[in-house]
Design a protein around this motif. Structure first.
Motif, PDB file in Angstrom:
ATOM      1  N   VAL A 185       1.560   6.888  -3.929  1.00 37.77           N
ATOM      2  CA  VAL A 185       2.029   5.726  -4.717  1.00 37.77           C
ATOM      3  C   VAL A 185       1.272   4.470  -4.303  1.00 37.77           C
ATOM      4  O   VAL A 185       0.780   3.711  -5.143  1.00 37.77           O
ATOM      5  N   HIS A 186       1.156   4.255  -2.984  1.00 36.11           N
ATOM      6  CA  HIS A 186       0.608   2.983  -2.513  1.00 36.11           C
ATOM      7  C   HIS A 186      -0.922   2.976  -2.419  1.00 36.11           C
ATOM      8  O   HIS A 186      -1.525   1.915  -2.225  1.00 36.11           O
ATOM      9  N   LEU A 187      -1.532   4.151  -2.547  1.00 30.36           N
ATOM     10  CA  LEU A 187      -2.998   4.204  -2.582  1.00 30.36           C
ATOM     11  C   LEU A 187      -3.522   3.890  -3.974  1.00 30.36           C
ATOM     12  O   LEU A 187      -4.686   3.525  -4.127  1.00 30.36           O
ATOM     13  N   LYS A 188      -2.643   4.060  -4.955  1.00 32.45           N
ATOM     14  CA  LYS A 188      -3.084   3.935  -6.346  1.00 32.45           C
ATOM     15  C   LYS A 188      -3.862   2.650  -6.628  1.00 32.45           C
ATOM     16  O   LYS A 188      -4.930   2.700  -7.236  1.00 32.45           O
ATOM     17  N   PRO A 189      -3.373   1.493  -6.214  1.00 33.46           N
ATOM     18  CA  PRO A 189      -4.118   0.271  -6.545  1.00 33.46           C
ATOM     19  C   PRO A 189      -5.372   0.041  -5.703  1.00 33.46           C
ATOM     20  O   PRO A 189      -6.119  -0.899  -5.976  1.00 33.46           O
ATOM     21  N   LEU A 190      -5.618   0.874  -4.683  1.00 31.84           N
ATOM     22  CA  LEU A 190      -6.754   0.623  -3.778  1.00 31.84           C
ATOM     23  C   LEU A 190      -8.048   1.278  -4.264  1.00 31.84           C
ATOM     24  O   LEU A 190      -8.023   2.343  -4.873  1.00 31.84           O
ATOM     25  N   LYS A 191      -9.162   0.650  -3.910  1.00 32.61           N
ATOM     26  CA  LYS A 191     -10.463   1.290  -4.081  1.00 32.61           C
ATOM     27  C   LYS A 191     -10.720   2.088  -2.815  1.00 32.61           C
ATOM     28  O   LYS A 191     -11.046   1.525  -1.769  1.00 32.61           O
ATOM     29  N   LYS A 192     -10.559   3.395  -2.896  1.00 37.95           N
ATOM     30  CA  LYS A 192     -10.644   4.189  -1.675  1.00 37.95           C
ATOM     31  C   LYS A 192     -11.892   5.066  -1.658  1.00 37.95           C
ATOM     32  O   LYS A 192     -12.418   5.426  -2.708  1.00 37.95           O
ATOM     33  N   ALA A 193     -12.319   5.377  -0.451  1.00 41.48           N
ATOM     34  CA  ALA A 193     -13.475   6.271  -0.290  1.00 41.48           C
ATOM     35  C   ALA A 193     -13.161   7.613  -0.947  1.00 41.48           C
ATOM     36  O   ALA A 193     -12.016   8.051  -0.943  1.00 41.48           O
ATOM     37  N   GLU A 194     -14.197   8.249  -1.481  1.00 41.91           N
ATOM     38  CA  GLU A 194     -13.966   9.455  -2.289  1.00 41.91           C
ATOM     39  C   GLU A 194     -13.368  10.616  -1.520  1.00 41.91           C
ATOM     40  O   GLU A 194     -12.565  11.380  -2.045  1.00 41.91           O
ATOM     41  N   ASN A 195     -13.782  10.727  -0.249  1.00 41.14           N
ATOM     42  CA  ASN A 195     -13.336  11.893   0.529  1.00 41.14           C
ATOM     43  C   ASN A 195     -12.046  11.618   1.325  1.00 41.14           C
ATOM     44  O   ASN A 195     -11.740  12.343   2.255  1.00 41.14           O
TER      45      ASN A 195
END
Ligand code: ATP
Length: 270
Positions: A199-209
């Motif tokens: 839920v809380h990762l959704k708005p983040l630009k995260k590394a692909e792996n």
């Protein structure tokens, strides 16, 4: 600078989708959503719709979130106040705030009233008068009990209250026709932590792996609020380093920072 005591909004933005894990609790509050949406279905056979339920569990586990989601799912207004607002209040103010709150909620019914930290007003009466403001607390509690007894079964206002100390509450609150249901909202296990991260990762630009299972395993004992904090902190740490995406190391640094904060907090308490 008057304290904000209740914010009324048709909080239709919050839904069960925002609440990760807590399957049992969500199932239980689903029934409350149904009471609010289809009261006649329940009263037609002579049944009485419950007036209140207590959400019990440690801090940051999503009790407020769940209460808002109930209002959102039922599409009804959400009125809230916190028990801590009543500490150090002038005589008579607490009781009149409670009266106002119920009056507004009844006018806008069907509706939800949410009382956070109910233990601050609902502690067993006649004990441990540390603060010197016990009389006022008792007045406030008595007003709350009066209001709950006062509204009929067709009022269609449901009162949810949150506490992490159900054991210290005045038994009068738990009597039939008041907060006669308890819904447990526990700390998440590893699988639930993964869902909360998602839920809380959704708005983040995260590394692909980025490995969400790994993050869930690294955070035993964390509440949903702690996990929300980790995600936000990780994004800030990555941004400070001018990165284009938030990676594993940023999350580990954020976890360390939150763990440090939690340890400090615990030291102050013990
Ligand atoms: P307190 O007892 O301290 O008032 P609480 O149990 O009411 O805490 P919330 O205020 O609902 O906890 O949680 C704070 C924030 O943590 C939420 O707004 C949300 O961002 C996040 N959070 C907590 N639990 C969950 C969950 N189960 N799913 C998703 N997010 C969560």
């Amino acid at each position: 600078s008057k304290a904000k005591l209740f914010d009324e909004k048709s909080d239709t933005k919050t839904s069960f989708k925002d609440v990760a894990g807590l399957e049992g609790a969500k199932e239980e509050v689903q029934e409350i959503v149904d009471f609010l949406k289809n009261p006649e279905k329940y009263t037609s056979l002579g049944g009485k719709i419950p007036k209140g339920a207590l959400l019990v569990g440690p801090p940051g586990t999503g009790k407020t979130l769940l209460a808002k989601a109930v209002a959102g799912e039922a599409k009804v207004p959400f009125f809230s106040l916190s028990g801590s607002d009543f500490v150090e209040m002038f005589v008579g103010v607490g009781a009149s705030r409670v009266r106002d709150l119920f009056k507004q909620a009844k006018e806008k019914s069907p509706s939800i009233i949410f009382i956070d930290e109910i233990d601050a007003i609902g502690r067993a009466r006649g004990k441990n008068n540390f603060s010197g403001s016990n009389d006022e607390r008792e007045n406030t509690l008595n007003q709350l009990l009066t209001e709950m007894d006062g509204f009929g079964t067709n009022t269609n206002v449901i009162v949810l209250a949150a506490t992490n100390r159900a054991d210290v509450l005045d038994k009068a609150l738990m009597r039939a026709g008041r907060f006669d249901r308890q819904i447990f909202v526990d700390l998440p296990d590893v699988r639930e932590r993964k869902e909360i991260f998602e839920v809380h990762l959704k708005p983040l630009k995260k590394a692909e792996n980025l490995d969400v299972d790994f993050l869930a395993k690294q955070t035993p004992g964390f509440s949903g609020a702690d996990i929300a904090n980790v995600c936000n902190e990780a994004a800030l740490i990555a941004a400070r380093k001018n990165k284009k995406a938030v990676n594993k190391q940023d999350f580990l640094d954020a976890v360390d920072r939150i763990v440090g904060g939690l340890e400090k907090k615990n030291k102050i308490i013990t």
